[in-house]
Design a protein around this motif. Sequence first.
Motif, PDB file in Angstrom:
ATOM      1  N   LYS A   5     -23.912   5.628  36.733  1.00  0.00           N
ATOM      2  CA  LYS A   5     -23.430   6.828  36.196  1.00  0.00           C
ATOM      3  C   LYS A   5     -23.180   6.489  34.498  1.00  0.00           C
ATOM      4  O   LYS A   5     -22.521   5.539  34.280  1.00  0.00           O
ATOM      5  N   LEU A   7     -22.115   8.288  30.817  1.00  0.00           N
ATOM      6  CA  LEU A   7     -21.105   9.344  30.316  1.00  0.00           C
ATOM      7  C   LEU A   7     -21.393   9.541  28.682  1.00  0.00           C
ATOM      8  O   LEU A   7     -21.861   8.302  28.182  1.00  0.00           O
ATOM      9  N   GLU A  11     -17.378  13.255  26.778  1.00  0.00           N
ATOM     10  CA  GLU A  11     -16.755  13.064  28.057  1.00  0.00           C
ATOM     11  C   GLU A  11     -15.792  11.572  27.995  1.00  0.00           C
ATOM     12  O   GLU A  11     -14.768  12.088  28.614  1.00  0.00           O
ATOM     13  N   VAL A  12     -16.187  10.702  27.357  1.00  0.00           N
ATOM     14  CA  VAL A  12     -15.416   9.583  27.309  1.00  0.00           C
ATOM     15  C   VAL A  12     -14.153   9.971  26.524  1.00  0.00           C
ATOM     16  O   VAL A  12     -13.065   9.627  26.881  1.00  0.00           O
ATOM     17  N   GLU A  15     -11.613  12.129  28.430  1.00  0.00           N
ATOM     18  CA  GLU A  15     -11.080  11.298  29.213  1.00  0.00           C
ATOM     19  C   GLU A  15      -9.756  10.277  28.796  1.00  0.00           C
ATOM     20  O   GLU A  15      -8.964  10.352  29.411  1.00  0.00           O
ATOM     21  N   ARG A  44     -24.291   6.621  25.205  1.00  0.00           N
ATOM     22  CA  ARG A  44     -23.860   6.594  26.496  1.00  0.00           C
ATOM     23  C   ARG A  44     -22.895   5.418  26.759  1.00  0.00           C
ATOM     24  O   ARG A  44     -22.999   4.238  26.227  1.00  0.00           O
ATOM     25  N   ARG A  46     -21.432   3.469  30.561  1.00  0.00           N
ATOM     26  CA  ARG A  46     -21.374   3.202  31.723  1.00  0.00           C
ATOM     27  C   ARG A  46     -20.146   3.501  32.244  1.00  0.00           C
ATOM     28  O   ARG A  46     -18.960   2.996  31.801  1.00  0.00           O
ATOM     29  N   ARG A  47     -19.994   4.272  33.353  1.00  0.00           N
ATOM     30  CA  ARG A  47     -18.865   4.327  34.082  1.00  0.00           C
ATOM     31  C   ARG A  47     -18.093   3.237  34.376  1.00  0.00           C
ATOM     32  O   ARG A  47     -16.717   2.923  34.079  1.00  0.00           O
ATOM     33  N   ALA A  48     -18.800   2.095  34.804  1.00  0.00           N
ATOM     34  CA  ALA A  48     -18.498   0.689  35.165  1.00  0.00           C
ATOM     35  C   ALA A  48     -17.593   0.203  34.085  1.00  0.00           C
ATOM     36  O   ALA A  48     -16.725  -0.647  34.010  1.00  0.00           O
ATOM     37  N   LEU A  50     -16.480   1.384  31.414  1.00  0.00           N
ATOM     38  CA  LEU A  50     -15.387   2.246  31.118  1.00  0.00           C
ATOM     39  C   LEU A  50     -14.452   2.032  31.902  1.00  0.00           C
ATOM     40  O   LEU A  50     -13.057   1.894  31.301  1.00  0.00           O
ATOM     41  N   ASP A  51     -14.412   1.804  33.035  1.00  0.00           N
ATOM     42  CA  ASP A  51     -13.443   1.391  34.044  1.00  0.00           C
ATOM     43  C   ASP A  51     -12.955   0.084  33.799  1.00  0.00           C
ATOM     44  O   ASP A  51     -11.725  -0.244  33.719  1.00  0.00           O
ATOM     45  N   TRP A  54     -10.577   0.120  30.813  1.00  0.00           N
ATOM     46  CA  TRP A  54      -9.256   0.518  30.963  1.00  0.00           C
ATOM     47  C   TRP A  54      -8.519  -0.527  31.786  1.00  0.00           C
ATOM     48  O   TRP A  54      -7.325  -0.606  31.478  1.00  0.00           O
TER      49      TRP A  54
END
Length: 63
Positions: A5, A7, A11-12, A15, A44, A46-48, A50-51, A54
């Motif tokens: 995914k 983002l 969007e980021v 969030e 862009r 990647r969801r991974a 960003l996680d 965090w």
Amino acid sequence: MARPKMLKLPEVLEEIDMSRAAFYRMRARGQAPRIQKLPNGQLRIRRADLDAWWASCEQRATA
């Protein structure tokens, strides 16, 4: 196999509740999540990635 995914930057920013200017300052200091720049110049994340970013922020806060 499914693609990861990706983002869009807005969007980021929504969030993580951060302005674009603050994000770019963090990026200049090397403290932002990894970014992929597409051939058309769009960014862009990647969801991974960003996680993981965090999680690293939480670890620094508790250290």
